[in-house]
Design an enzyme around this catalytic site. Structure first.
Site, PDB file in Angstrom:
ATOM      1  N   LYS A  57      43.077  46.140  36.000  1.00 18.01           N
ATOM      2  CA  LYS A  57      43.908  44.648  35.993  1.00 18.01           C
ATOM      3  C   LYS A  57      44.787  44.605  37.361  1.00 18.01           C
ATOM      4  O   LYS A  57      45.542  43.662  37.435  1.00 18.01           O
ATOM      5  CB  LYS A  57      44.983  44.687  35.043  1.00 18.01           C
ATOM      6  CG  LYS A  57      44.422  44.870  33.633  1.00 18.01           C
ATOM      7  CD  LYS A  57      43.106  44.285  33.409  1.00 18.01           C
ATOM      8  CE  LYS A  57      43.047  42.671  33.391  1.00 18.01           C
ATOM      9  NZ  LYS A  57      41.567  42.038  33.344  1.00 18.01           N
ATOM     10  N   THR A  58      43.980  45.308  38.372  1.00 18.14           N
ATOM     11  CA  THR A  58      44.943  45.205  39.881  1.00 18.14           C
ATOM     12  C   THR A  58      44.122  44.223  40.951  1.00 18.14           C
ATOM     13  O   THR A  58      44.487  44.067  41.973  1.00 18.14           O
ATOM     14  CB  THR A  58      45.071  46.572  40.314  1.00 18.14           C
ATOM     15  OG1 THR A  58      43.880  47.172  40.468  1.00 18.14           O
ATOM     16  CG2 THR A  58      46.115  47.035  39.550  1.00 18.14           C
ATOM     17  N   GLY A  59      42.842  43.656  40.145  1.00 15.67           N
ATOM     18  CA  GLY A  59      41.886  42.789  41.267  1.00 15.67           C
ATOM     19  C   GLY A  59      40.742  43.855  41.647  1.00 15.67           C
ATOM     20  O   GLY A  59      40.010  43.457  42.650  1.00 15.67           O
ATOM     21  N   THR A  61      37.907  44.061  40.099  1.00 13.83           N
ATOM     22  CA  THR A  61      36.549  43.464  40.176  1.00 13.83           C
ATOM     23  C   THR A  61      36.379  42.501  41.513  1.00 13.83           C
ATOM     24  O   THR A  61      35.205  42.353  42.110  1.00 13.83           O
ATOM     25  CB  THR A  61      36.300  42.429  38.837  1.00 13.83           C
ATOM     26  OG1 THR A  61      36.969  43.441  37.932  1.00 13.83           O
ATOM     27  CG2 THR A  61      35.164  42.167  38.470  1.00 13.83           C
ATOM     28  N   SER A 155      49.216  41.819  32.215  1.00 12.81           N
ATOM     29  CA  SER A 155      47.845  41.571  32.158  1.00 12.81           C
ATOM     30  C   SER A 155      46.721  42.307  31.345  1.00 12.81           C
ATOM     31  O   SER A 155      45.848  41.872  30.866  1.00 12.81           O
ATOM     32  CB  SER A 155      47.375  41.631  33.789  1.00 12.81           C
ATOM     33  OG  SER A 155      46.076  41.637  33.847  1.00 12.81           O
ATOM     34  N   LYS A 276      38.798  37.168  34.368  1.00 13.78           N
ATOM     35  CA  LYS A 276      39.254  37.423  35.364  1.00 13.78           C
ATOM     36  C   LYS A 276      40.113  36.289  36.193  1.00 13.78           C
ATOM     37  O   LYS A 276      39.648  35.252  36.587  1.00 13.78           O
ATOM     38  CB  LYS A 276      38.364  38.105  36.636  1.00 13.78           C
ATOM     39  CG  LYS A 276      37.488  39.117  36.366  1.00 13.78           C
ATOM     40  CD  LYS A 276      38.315  40.195  35.925  1.00 13.78           C
ATOM     41  CE  LYS A 276      37.407  41.477  35.212  1.00 13.78           C
ATOM     42  NZ  LYS A 276      38.279  42.580  34.877  1.00 13.78           N
ATOM     43  N   GLY A 277      41.579  36.230  36.110  1.00 10.77           N
ATOM     44  CA  GLY A 277      42.200  35.091  36.552  1.00 10.77           C
ATOM     45  C   GLY A 277      42.523  34.381  35.190  1.00 10.77           C
ATOM     46  O   GLY A 277      42.552  33.107  35.084  1.00 10.77           O
ATOM     47  N   ARG A 278      42.990  35.111  34.235  1.00 11.72           N
ATOM     48  CA  ARG A 278      43.213  34.453  32.999  1.00 11.72           C
ATOM     49  C   ARG A 278      44.690  33.496  33.051  1.00 11.72           C
ATOM     50  O   ARG A 278      45.462  33.873  33.883  1.00 11.72           O
ATOM     51  CB  ARG A 278      43.365  35.463  31.697  1.00 11.72           C
ATOM     52  CG  ARG A 278      42.332  35.943  31.482  1.00 11.72           C
ATOM     53  CD  ARG A 278      42.409  36.794  30.028  1.00 11.72           C
ATOM     54  NE  ARG A 278      41.233  37.154  29.517  1.00 11.72           N
ATOM     55  CZ  ARG A 278      40.903  38.462  29.778  1.00 11.72           C
ATOM     56  NH1 ARG A 278      41.557  39.069  30.396  1.00 11.72           N
ATOM     57  NH2 ARG A 278      39.746  38.908  29.413  1.00 11.72           N
ATOM     58  N   TYR A 280      48.011  32.572  31.049  1.00 11.53           N
ATOM     59  CA  TYR A 280      48.809  33.210  29.899  1.00 11.53           C
ATOM     60  C   TYR A 280      50.282  32.734  30.312  1.00 11.53           C
ATOM     61  O   TYR A 280      50.320  32.674  31.542  1.00 11.53           O
ATOM     62  CB  TYR A 280      48.604  34.494  29.423  1.00 11.53           C
ATOM     63  CG  TYR A 280      48.421  35.326  30.461  1.00 11.53           C
ATOM     64  CD1 TYR A 280      49.527  35.933  31.145  1.00 11.53           C
ATOM     65  CD2 TYR A 280      47.161  35.928  30.930  1.00 11.53           C
ATOM     66  CE1 TYR A 280      49.366  36.781  32.282  1.00 11.53           C
ATOM     67  CE2 TYR A 280      46.940  36.856  32.082  1.00 11.53           C
ATOM     68  CZ  TYR A 280      48.026  37.372  32.870  1.00 11.53           C
ATOM     69  OH  TYR A 280      47.987  38.277  33.786  1.00 11.53           O
TER      70      TYR A 280
HETATM   71  P1  A3P Z   1      44.733  38.372  35.254  1.00  8.01           P
HETATM   72  O1  A3P Z   1      43.380  37.814  34.544  1.00  8.01           O
HETATM   73  O2  A3P Z   1      45.562  38.810  34.477  1.00  8.01           O
HETATM   74  O3  A3P Z   1      45.212  37.130  36.336  1.00  8.01           O
HETATM   75  P2  A3P Z   1      40.628  43.790  37.299  1.00  8.01           P
HETATM   76  O4  A3P Z   1      39.254  43.123  37.980  1.00  8.01           O
HETATM   77  O5  A3P Z   1      41.084  44.980  38.089  1.00  8.01           O
HETATM   78  O6  A3P Z   1      40.426  44.063  35.870  1.00  8.01           O
HETATM   79  O7  A3P Z   1      41.795  42.793  37.751  1.00  8.01           O
HETATM   80  C1  A3P Z   1      41.775  41.372  36.986  1.00  8.01           C
HETATM   81  C2  A3P Z   1      42.989  40.628  37.958  1.00  8.01           C
HETATM   82  O8  A3P Z   1      42.515  40.393  39.234  1.00  8.01           O
HETATM   83  C3  A3P Z   1      43.268  39.394  37.248  1.00  8.01           C
HETATM   84  O9  A3P Z   1      44.218  39.652  36.497  1.00  8.01           O
HETATM   85  C4  A3P Z   1      43.726  38.433  38.521  1.00  8.01           C
HETATM   86  O10 A3P Z   1      45.040  38.363  38.402  1.00  8.01           O
HETATM   87  C5  A3P Z   1      43.171  39.488  39.750  1.00  8.01           C
HETATM   88  N1  A3P Z   1      42.586  38.829  40.650  1.00  8.01           N
HETATM   89  C6  A3P Z   1      42.773  39.085  42.245  1.00  8.01           C
HETATM   90  N2  A3P Z   1      41.889  38.614  42.918  1.00  8.01           N
HETATM   91  C7  A3P Z   1      41.154  37.869  42.193  1.00  8.01           C
HETATM   92  C8  A3P Z   1      40.096  36.820  42.398  1.00  8.01           C
HETATM   93  N3  A3P Z   1      39.669  36.448  43.594  1.00  8.01           N
HETATM   94  N4  A3P Z   1      39.504  36.103  41.241  1.00  8.01           N
HETATM   95  C9  A3P Z   1      39.603  36.510  39.895  1.00  8.01           C
HETATM   96  N5  A3P Z   1      40.928  37.399  39.769  1.00  8.01           N
HETATM   97  C10 A3P Z   1      41.524  37.869  40.828  1.00  8.01           C
END
Ligand code: A3P
Length: 325
Positions: A57-59, A61, A155, A276-278, A280
């Protein structure tokens, strides 16, 4: 001289040396005795030079996507077993051995310039991953991404709800993080999984027991989200990878998504999925101040650690410690 059939002999051996029951895989090509008996059909080149260790959950992916866009960098194939990630060093897959692991990587076309990598976000807070990774990949580079541990926990909780985890659906975030010792076991387990990865300095020290500071890059996840082009420049310098890849051409901010995405032909973008990028609601001020206090000591230790390593302090860490003081 007494001997036994192979299986009984092995049982006897592990009775005498129980500490060797758990394997610790090393690179067969680093030891002549192993190399001599390693099949000629096999190679030691299908191993990553970089691990992206998370935490979740830090980005991670997004970083995985950005790295994969680089012409000299190739990711592991995605696993159908463990939600795309290989998760080799952290759990039961480790027992499957290094052939299993190597099968996740393409054979590099040029061993010295091709950069294979793997991202498993549960490596960060795994007790065993640092030692195991260092045994097999002693010269690997390690990247971790840190955001405010309170935001990470929130997150993660939202992620569990989106996946319909019954405990996360049953309890509010405030109830999860403040659950006392007499709470139901399932709630305590969820609380642990939610909060434990955020003990950043403890987990980083564990990695630094096995890797040199120069092998570790700590990325500010807030910067990765806001300015990935800048972050990817630093990542390329850290990896020493060539050719230099200009991410300005490759990435584009998508207003609808609210995040940076891959730039496609005709002004289109390809973004990460809806998980990713929910969207809430914001974390409540009560939960935030609870977590500020909860992580205060860890954050102070993280500040000391980053100063010791000469690594820049993320803005969120300064703000966190400033507002908590
Ligand atoms: P949220 O969905 O809570 O906003 P991971 O991939 O480690 O699971 O991390 C998911 C988090 O990546 C997302 O958390 C989002 O905030 C963050 N993130 C950072 N850059 C992103 C991007 N370019 N596209 C989508 N999510 C991104």
């Amino acid at each position: 001289l007494h001997t036994l059939p192979p299986v009984q002999l092995a049982q006897k051996y592990f009775q005498i040396f129980p500490e060797e029951r758990d394997p610790l895989w090393q690179n067969p090509c680093h030891d002549k005795r192993h190399k001599d008996i390693w099949s000629k059909e096999k190679t030691c080149d299908r191993l990553p030079k970089l691990l992206v260790i998370g935490p979740q959950k830090t980005g991670s992916t997004a970083l995985h996507l950005f790295l994969s866009l680089h012409p000299a960098i190739s990711s592991s194939f995605s696993s159908s077993v463990t939600f795309e990630e290989v998760q080799f060093f952290s759990g039961p897959n480790y027992q499957r051995g290094i052939d299993w692991y190597m099968d996740f990587f393409p054979v590099p076309s040029n061993v010295s310039t091709d950069f294979l990598f793997e991202k498993s976000a549960d490596y960060f807070d795994s007790e065993s991953a640092p030692q195991r990774a260092a045994a097999l990949l002693p010269t690997a580079k390690i990247i971790t991404i840190l955001i405010n541990p309170a935001d990470r926990a929130y997150s993660w909780y939202q992620h569990q709800r989106a996946h319909e985890d019954p405990v996360a659906l049953n309890y509010s975030f405030g109830q999860v993080i403040a659950a006392g010792w007499s709470s139901p076991a399932a709630l305590l387990s969820l609380k642990h999984r939610c909060l434990h990865p955020g003990a950043y300095s403890t987990h980083l020290e564990n990695w630094l027991q096995h890797y040199q500071p120069s092998q570790l890059l700590i990325v500010d996840g807030v910067q990765l989200r806001a300015n990935p082009v800048l972050v990817m420049d630093g990542v390329q310098r850290f990896l020493g990878v060539s050719p230099y890849y200009n991410y300005t051409q490759a990435l584009q901010f998508d207003e609808g998504k609210g995040f940076w995405c891959q730039r496609m032909d005709g002004g289109h973008t390809r973004c990460l999925g809806k998980g990713k990028g929910r969207k809430y609601p914001d974390m409540s001020p009560e939960a935030r101040s609870f977590l500020s206090e909860f992580y205060r000591e860890q954050n102070i230790q993280l500040l000391r650690l980053l100063k010791r390593l000469g690594q820049p302090l993320p803005v969120w860490l300064r703000e966190e410690l400033h507002s908590a003081s």
